[in-house]
Design an enzyme around this catalytic site. Structure first.
Site, short mmCIF file in Angstrom:
data_model
loop_
_atom_site.label_atom_id
_atom_site.label_comp_id
_atom_site.label_asym_id
_atom_site.label_seq_id
_atom_site.Cartn_x
_atom_site.Cartn_y
_atom_site.Cartn_z
N LYS A 104 62.73 75.31 16.50
CA LYS A 104 63.32 76.30 17.41
C LYS A 104 64.69 75.85 17.94
O LYS A 104 65.56 76.66 18.19
CB LYS A 104 62.37 76.58 18.57
CG LYS A 104 61.04 77.19 18.12
CD LYS A 104 60.89 78.58 18.60
CE LYS A 104 59.73 79.36 17.99
NZ LYS A 104 58.48 78.67 17.74
N GLU A 126 62.41 85.19 25.62
CA GLU A 126 60.98 85.44 25.75
C GLU A 126 60.28 84.21 25.18
O GLU A 126 60.86 83.49 24.36
CB GLU A 126 60.59 86.67 24.93
CG GLU A 126 60.48 86.46 23.41
CD GLU A 126 61.80 86.12 22.72
OE1 GLU A 126 62.85 86.56 23.22
OE2 GLU A 126 61.78 85.41 21.68
N SER A 387 56.96 72.60 10.53
CA SER A 387 57.82 73.23 11.54
C SER A 387 57.80 72.56 12.91
O SER A 387 58.74 72.68 13.68
CB SER A 387 57.46 74.71 11.68
OG SER A 387 56.09 74.87 11.99
C1 LIG Z 1 57.38 79.25 17.03
C2 LIG Z 1 56.83 78.38 15.99
C3 LIG Z 1 56.50 78.87 14.70
C4 LIG Z 1 56.60 80.33 14.32
O1 LIG Z 1 57.86 80.87 14.38
P1 LIG Z 1 58.71 81.27 13.08
O2 LIG Z 1 59.80 82.10 13.64
O3 LIG Z 1 57.80 82.04 12.18
O4 LIG Z 1 59.19 80.03 12.47
C5 LIG Z 1 56.06 77.98 13.74
N1 LIG Z 1 55.91 76.68 14.02
C6 LIG Z 1 56.20 76.16 15.23
C7 LIG Z 1 55.99 74.70 15.46
C8 LIG Z 1 56.66 77.00 16.26
O5 LIG Z 1 56.93 76.48 17.46
#
Ligand SMILES: *Cc1c(COP(=O)(O)O)cnc(C)c1O
Length: 401
Positions: A104, A126, A387
């Site tokens: 993010k 948000e 992620s």
């Molecule tokens: C917010 C989040 C996601 C999902 O968001 P995308 O916009 O689909 O990438 C995935 N993994 C983590 C660790 C997140 O914080």
């Protein structure tokens, strides 16, 4: 069912994952469905973003922030023990190692820098689980901006630690009491609030959703994941490009950023959704939060709530570009259950010494399943974006152990 569409040969489509068509369209998806005052505000963001993205000075300043503050480039880690067990060669793109613990931050630093360039002094955001809110509060503190974060009352109760982190960073957290008191309502409330504050505030959306230009602007800010991974794969793999590129999909920003680095290759792109939040795999055409895309709906066309053990995947829709990539057959979208994701998280922890975010564990769960049922042939090379890290999910993991 849509999520069991057979493979089509990967197609290389000129311009895929480039600029959207006129009025922010990705095929029949996208657009700018917003009240008049927000249409104007979006137009200003669009103009400012195009100018900034073409300016080497802006790009350089962002690259430096990403390096000195967020810890980029992130490593590409071969998952050696797990690869051996699965019979594939799995590489992890380590977004969990960024400052604040997920991808993010890439998007938020880009938008915060853009906001200062536009002369805005406040960020509106948000948040669901609080990851995007924490990243926004972090970028605001770093650049001397104010931050106002809208969060559903129910999420505030469930995510006390992230609420505290945002307040520690100086952000105002506004509880949202309407509807289901979760992310969908927080997003609606943030957009409503922006209507009255467009002069001094920038709305910092957390994924590749919302009205044009957000879906492609956020994808461009996340493209750094795919570009770094492409170069790292080129150095690591004999073929230069992995056979499969896999990422989890909530709104779809980490997946879009990853896919963007490989859209012009033969790599097969796979987006993994939560069974209870499968906008791309199970959604129908609709409009929400300023954009036409695929959303989970009931028989009357009402957008329904998503349910996932991973708060970041708890969104009833998917970004418009993913809907388009699905229609083109360029990417494939699959789902995994809460149980599969939880088991995958434990497996990664115990084979590689990495505790993943529950969202990221969805991507891994598909890799594990696909290696088992032959969907991923033995010997395939797989790049998976990890992620985020799992610290925020310890209370969920605790129930398993
Ligand atoms: C917010 C989040 C996601 C999902 O968001 P995308 O916009 O689909 O990438 C995935 N993994 C983590 C660790 C997140 O914080």
């Amino acid at each position: 069912m849509r999520n069991v569409l057979p493979w089509r040969e990967p197609v290389q489509l000129d311009g895929t994952m480039g600029e959207p068509l006129a009025r922010g369209r990705f095929g029949e998806y996208g657009g700018r469905y917003a009240p008049e005052s927000l249409v104007e505000a979006c137009r200003e963001v669009d103009e400012a973003f195009r100018e900034a993205w073409a300016d080497p000075g802006f790009r350089g300043a962002l690259a430096r922030l990403l390096a000195v503050h967020a810890g980029r480039p992130t490593p590409l880690t071969p998952a050696l023990r797990l690869s051996q067990a699965l019979g594939v060669r799995l590489y992890l793109k380590r977004e969990d190692l960024t400052h604040t613990g997920s991808h993010k931050i890439n998007n938020v630093l880009g938008q915060a820098l853009l906001a200062t360039r536009m002369g805005r002094r406040r960020l509106i955001a948000e948040t669901g689980a609080g990851q995007h809110g924490v990243a926004t509060a972090t970028a605001a503190a770093l650049l001397g901006l104010e931050a106002t974060v809208f969060m559903g009352e129910r999420d505030i109760e469930r995510q006390a630690l992230n609420v505290f982190r945002m307040r520690m960073l100086g952000a105002e957290v506004v509880p949202v009491t309407s509807g289901s008191r979760t992310l969908k309502d927080a997003t609606s409330e943030a957009m409503r609030h922006w209507v009255g504050a467009t002069g001094d505030s920038h709305y910092c959306i957390g994924s590749v959703v919302g009205p044009d230009p957000y879906p492609w602007m956020v994808r461009e800010f996340q493209r750094v994941i795919g570009e770094e991974a492409r170069a790292q794969c080129a150095a690591e793999l004999r073929a230069g490009v992995p056979d499969h590129v896999v990422a989890c999909v909530g709104g779809g920003s980490n997946a879009a950023g990853t896919f963007a680095g490989f859209a012009d290759t033969q790599a097969r792109l796979v987006g993994v959704e939560a069974e209870g939040g499968a906008g791309a795999a199970r959604g129908r055409l609709g409009v929400l939060h300023g954009c036409r895309s695929l959303f989970l709906q009931d028989g009357d066309g009402q957008i329904t709530e998503a349910h996932s053990v991973a708060a970041g995947l708890d969104y009833p829709g998917v970004g418009p570009e993913h809907a388009h990539l699905r229609d083109l057959g360029r990417a494939r979208y699959v789902t995994v259950t809460d149980e599969e994701a939880l088991a995958a998280a434990v497996r990664l922890a115990r084979t590689e010494g990495i505790v993943p975010a529950l969202e990221s564990a969805h991507a891994l769960a598909w890799v594990i399943r696909a290696a088992g049922d032959g969907d991923l042939p033995a010997g395939s090379t797989v790049l998976m974006t990890l992620s985020g890290r799992g610290d925020k999910d310890v209370s969920t993991f605790k129930e398993l152990l």
